[in-house]
Write a protein that holds these residues in place. Structure first.
Motif, PDB file in Angstrom:
ATOM      1  N   ALA A  88       0.835  -1.211   0.000  1.00  0.00           N
ATOM      2  CA  ALA A  88       0.000   0.000   0.000  1.00  0.00           C
ATOM      3  C   ALA A  88       0.865   1.256   0.000  1.00  0.00           C
ATOM      4  O   ALA A  88       0.566   2.241  -0.689  1.00  0.00           O
ATOM      5  CB  ALA A  88      -0.926  -0.007   1.213  1.00  0.00           C
ATOM      6  N   TYR A  89       1.984   1.219   0.741  1.00  0.00           N
ATOM      7  CA  TYR A  89       2.856   2.394   0.838  1.00  0.00           C
ATOM      8  C   TYR A  89       3.766   2.498  -0.386  1.00  0.00           C
ATOM      9  O   TYR A  89       4.136   3.607  -0.799  1.00  0.00           O
ATOM     10  CB  TYR A  89       3.673   2.321   2.125  1.00  0.00           C
ATOM     11  CG  TYR A  89       2.795   2.305   3.354  1.00  0.00           C
ATOM     12  CD1 TYR A  89       2.313   3.479   3.903  1.00  0.00           C
ATOM     13  CD2 TYR A  89       2.419   1.094   3.939  1.00  0.00           C
ATOM     14  CE1 TYR A  89       1.485   3.466   5.012  1.00  0.00           C
ATOM     15  CE2 TYR A  89       1.592   1.070   5.059  1.00  0.00           C
ATOM     16  CZ  TYR A  89       1.126   2.253   5.584  1.00  0.00           C
ATOM     17  OH  TYR A  89       0.296   2.234   6.675  1.00  0.00           O
ATOM     18  N   ASP A 138       2.865   1.617  -3.440  1.00  0.00           N
ATOM     19  CA  ASP A 138       2.006   2.207  -4.474  1.00  0.00           C
ATOM     20  C   ASP A 138       1.801   3.701  -4.234  1.00  0.00           C
ATOM     21  O   ASP A 138       1.766   4.494  -5.180  1.00  0.00           O
ATOM     22  CB  ASP A 138       0.647   1.499  -4.491  1.00  0.00           C
ATOM     23  CG  ASP A 138       0.755   0.047  -4.955  1.00  0.00           C
ATOM     24  OD1 ASP A 138       1.794  -0.294  -5.565  1.00  0.00           O
ATOM     25  OD2 ASP A 138      -0.167  -0.737  -4.674  1.00  0.00           O
ATOM     26  N   LEU A 139       1.671   4.067  -2.960  1.00  0.00           N
ATOM     27  CA  LEU A 139       1.460   5.478  -2.611  1.00  0.00           C
ATOM     28  C   LEU A 139       2.638   6.336  -3.040  1.00  0.00           C
ATOM     29  O   LEU A 139       2.470   7.437  -3.572  1.00  0.00           O
ATOM     30  CB  LEU A 139       1.234   5.597  -1.096  1.00  0.00           C
ATOM     31  CG  LEU A 139       0.980   7.003  -0.548  1.00  0.00           C
ATOM     32  CD1 LEU A 139      -0.428   7.456  -0.905  1.00  0.00           C
ATOM     33  CD2 LEU A 139       1.175   7.025   0.957  1.00  0.00           C
ATOM     34  N   SER A 196       1.656   6.844  -7.212  1.00  0.00           N
ATOM     35  CA  SER A 196       0.708   7.958  -7.157  1.00  0.00           C
ATOM     36  C   SER A 196       1.278   9.207  -7.842  1.00  0.00           C
ATOM     37  O   SER A 196       2.434   9.589  -7.619  1.00  0.00           O
ATOM     38  CB  SER A 196       0.363   8.280  -5.695  1.00  0.00           C
ATOM     39  OG  SER A 196      -0.474   9.413  -5.628  1.00  0.00           O
ATOM     40  N   PHE A 256       2.232  12.275  -5.456  1.00  0.00           N
ATOM     41  CA  PHE A 256       3.480  12.285  -4.670  1.00  0.00           C
ATOM     42  C   PHE A 256       4.549  13.037  -5.452  1.00  0.00           C
ATOM     43  O   PHE A 256       4.788  12.751  -6.630  1.00  0.00           O
ATOM     44  CB  PHE A 256       3.936  10.855  -4.388  1.00  0.00           C
ATOM     45  CG  PHE A 256       4.915  10.744  -3.257  1.00  0.00           C
ATOM     46  CD1 PHE A 256       4.480  10.614  -1.950  1.00  0.00           C
ATOM     47  CD2 PHE A 256       6.284  10.792  -3.498  1.00  0.00           C
ATOM     48  CE1 PHE A 256       5.384  10.512  -0.906  1.00  0.00           C
ATOM     49  CE2 PHE A 256       7.191  10.693  -2.464  1.00  0.00           C
ATOM     50  CZ  PHE A 256       6.742  10.558  -1.161  1.00  0.00           C
ATOM     51  N   VAL A 272      -4.032   4.143   5.682  1.00  0.00           N
ATOM     52  CA  VAL A 272      -2.903   4.642   4.899  1.00  0.00           C
ATOM     53  C   VAL A 272      -3.183   6.098   4.552  1.00  0.00           C
ATOM     54  O   VAL A 272      -4.274   6.440   4.095  1.00  0.00           O
ATOM     55  CB  VAL A 272      -2.709   3.812   3.614  1.00  0.00           C
ATOM     56  CG1 VAL A 272      -1.534   4.364   2.805  1.00  0.00           C
ATOM     57  CG2 VAL A 272      -2.483   2.349   3.956  1.00  0.00           C
ATOM     58  N   THR A 292      -2.696   9.939   2.724  1.00  0.00           N
ATOM     59  CA  THR A 292      -2.735  10.384   1.327  1.00  0.00           C
ATOM     60  C   THR A 292      -1.319  10.681   0.842  1.00  0.00           C
ATOM     61  O   THR A 292      -0.398  10.883   1.638  1.00  0.00           O
ATOM     62  CB  THR A 292      -3.596  11.648   1.196  1.00  0.00           C
ATOM     63  OG1 THR A 292      -2.995  12.705   1.982  1.00  0.00           O
ATOM     64  CG2 THR A 292      -5.008  11.395   1.673  1.00  0.00           C
ATOM     65  N   ALA A 293      -1.150  10.724  -0.473  1.00  0.00           N
ATOM     66  CA  ALA A 293       0.172  10.979  -1.060  1.00  0.00           C
ATOM     67  C   ALA A 293       0.695  12.359  -0.638  1.00  0.00           C
ATOM     68  O   ALA A 293       1.862  12.511  -0.278  1.00  0.00           O
ATOM     69  CB  ALA A 293       0.088  10.877  -2.576  1.00  0.00           C
TER      70      ALA A 293
END
Length: 393
Positions: A119-120, A122-123, A127, A130, A219, A221-222
């Motif tokens: 999850a992190y 991908d963030l 994203s 980011f 999780v 947000t970016a």
């Protein structure tokens, strides 16, 4: 190490002149003194670095890559207090914002996250929200489970430590990561993982107690996570020692004296306000220094105590103790100890006690010595009185 002329000029002649108080307000730093000390320290460190380079017979071929960071030496603020400062949150260093960041732009960042790590990843790496510039600095994202499985041995931990410049850790798993990394990372403060909020930007409804497990897996947000990472990189950190002396990194040799002065003032303001009990009343002195230089004072106070009411005019007298009660306790202890011993050890202890008493009492020792001589003489006379030899010729 000998002081340079610049350092000598920066040092004040009187300690009392450094402790200033403005119209009844709390004690304040003198900006002029801080800047003088910063100029003297930077000039001395640069001169010493140049002399060391000139004396070197051979230059390192990898100097451009490896020694560039070493040449930019750190500068520390040393705080001494009158009373011990106790801080139980050792694994969560406090963040102190700096107007001029110490951590350079070209750094490799490793982030330890709560599972699932995907999850992190991908963030940060997928994203579009980011920041691209910050994404290039993040080299690796590691979840707790993967950290425990892949980086078990001392060698792998040392390798991980050497491959990255800065380590960040999700503040929800700080303790777990600290136990997994051990002394390799937490033995020193140079690369200790910095706690960050990876839930930043996400909405958490704390009123719903049933969704506690879901809240733990939130999780951020970016944009929120990026802001947290940038704030972590533009700050310094303090882990208050359970003593009267604490050092904090406030600058580096490549900074100007004005930049170092501003960093020192920002750190002192936050540190004394939030992390030192009794605030300025508990501060004994403030100094700046390099890794191998002497400390230059920027604020020193001559009082050795915090509360005037606790200062005594004379030494305290000892309370009178009951001698008879003390002897009774000792006797009971000896009786209990004798009950725990076997016969041989008990006999040996009694013999030692008799010997000890005989040394203390010379008359008793003399009597014991005379009786032994008499016994020997009597034995000799008895043997001589026997007419018949015991062994036939």
């Amino acid at each position: 190490m000998a002081k340079s002329k610049a350092v000598a000029k920066a040092a004040p002649k009187q300690e009392n002149a450094l402790a200033t108080k403005k119209s009844g307000s709390p004690y304040q730093l003198d900006p002029a003194q801080v800047e003088r000390a910063a100029k003297g320290l930077i000039a001395h460190m640069k001169k010493h670095a140049q002399e060391k380079e000139d004396k070197a017979d051979k230059k390192n071929l990898a100097a451009d890559e490896d020694d560039a960071a070493d040449q930019d030496q750190p500068i520390f603020l040393t705080v001494t207090t009158k009373q011990h400062v106790h801080d139980t949150s050792r694994l969560k260093p406090a963040k102190l914002p700096l107007p001029h960041p110490i951590i350079g732009g070209d750094v490799r960042i490793c982030i330890f996250t709560k599972d699932p790590q995907r999850a992190y990843k991908d963030l940060i790496f997928e994203s579009s929200e980011f920041p691209t510039e910050l994404r290039t600095k993040v080299a690796r994202v590691i979840g707790v489970d993967k950290l425990k499985k892949k980086w078990k041995s001392f060698e792998t931990k040392r390798q991980l430590l050497a491959e990255h410049d800065v380590f960040l850790v999700d503040d929800r798993v700080t303790k777990i990561v600290a136990e997994a990394l051990g002394k390799t990372f937490y033995g020193t403060k140079s690369k200790r993982p910095i706690p960050v909020r990876l839930t930043a930007g996400a909405f958490i409804d704390k009123s719903k107690k049933d969704d506690k497990k879901k809240q733990e897996n939130v999780v951020g947000t970016a944009a929120g996570v990026a802001k947290e990472i940038e704030a972590a990189l533009s700050a310094t950190y303090v882990s208050m020692s359970a003593s009267t002396n604490t050092s904090i990194k406030v600058g580096k040799l490549s900074m100007t004296p004005a930049q170092l002065k501003e960093n020192v003032e920002a750190v002192v303001e936050k540190l004394i306000e939030k992390h030192i009990e009794h605030k300025w009343r508990n501060v004994r002195g403030l100094y700046i220094k390099g890794p191998t230089t002497k400390a230059l004072p920027i604020w020193v106070h001559d009082e050795m105590w915090v509360d005037d009411d606790k200062v005594l005019d004379a030494a305290p007298t000892k309370a009178i103790t009951d001698a008879s009660n003390k002897g009774e306790k000792r006797k009971k202890w000896e009786e209990w100890e004798e009950e725990m011993l076997d016969d041989e050890d008990l006999e040996e202890k009694r013999e030692r006690r008799k010997a000890k008493k005989s040394k203390k009492d010379p008359e008793q020792a003399k009597k014991s010595s005379i009786s032994k001589e008499k016994r020997t003489k009597l034995k000799q006379e008895a043997l001589e009185s026997v007419q018949t030899p015991l062994i036939a010729n």
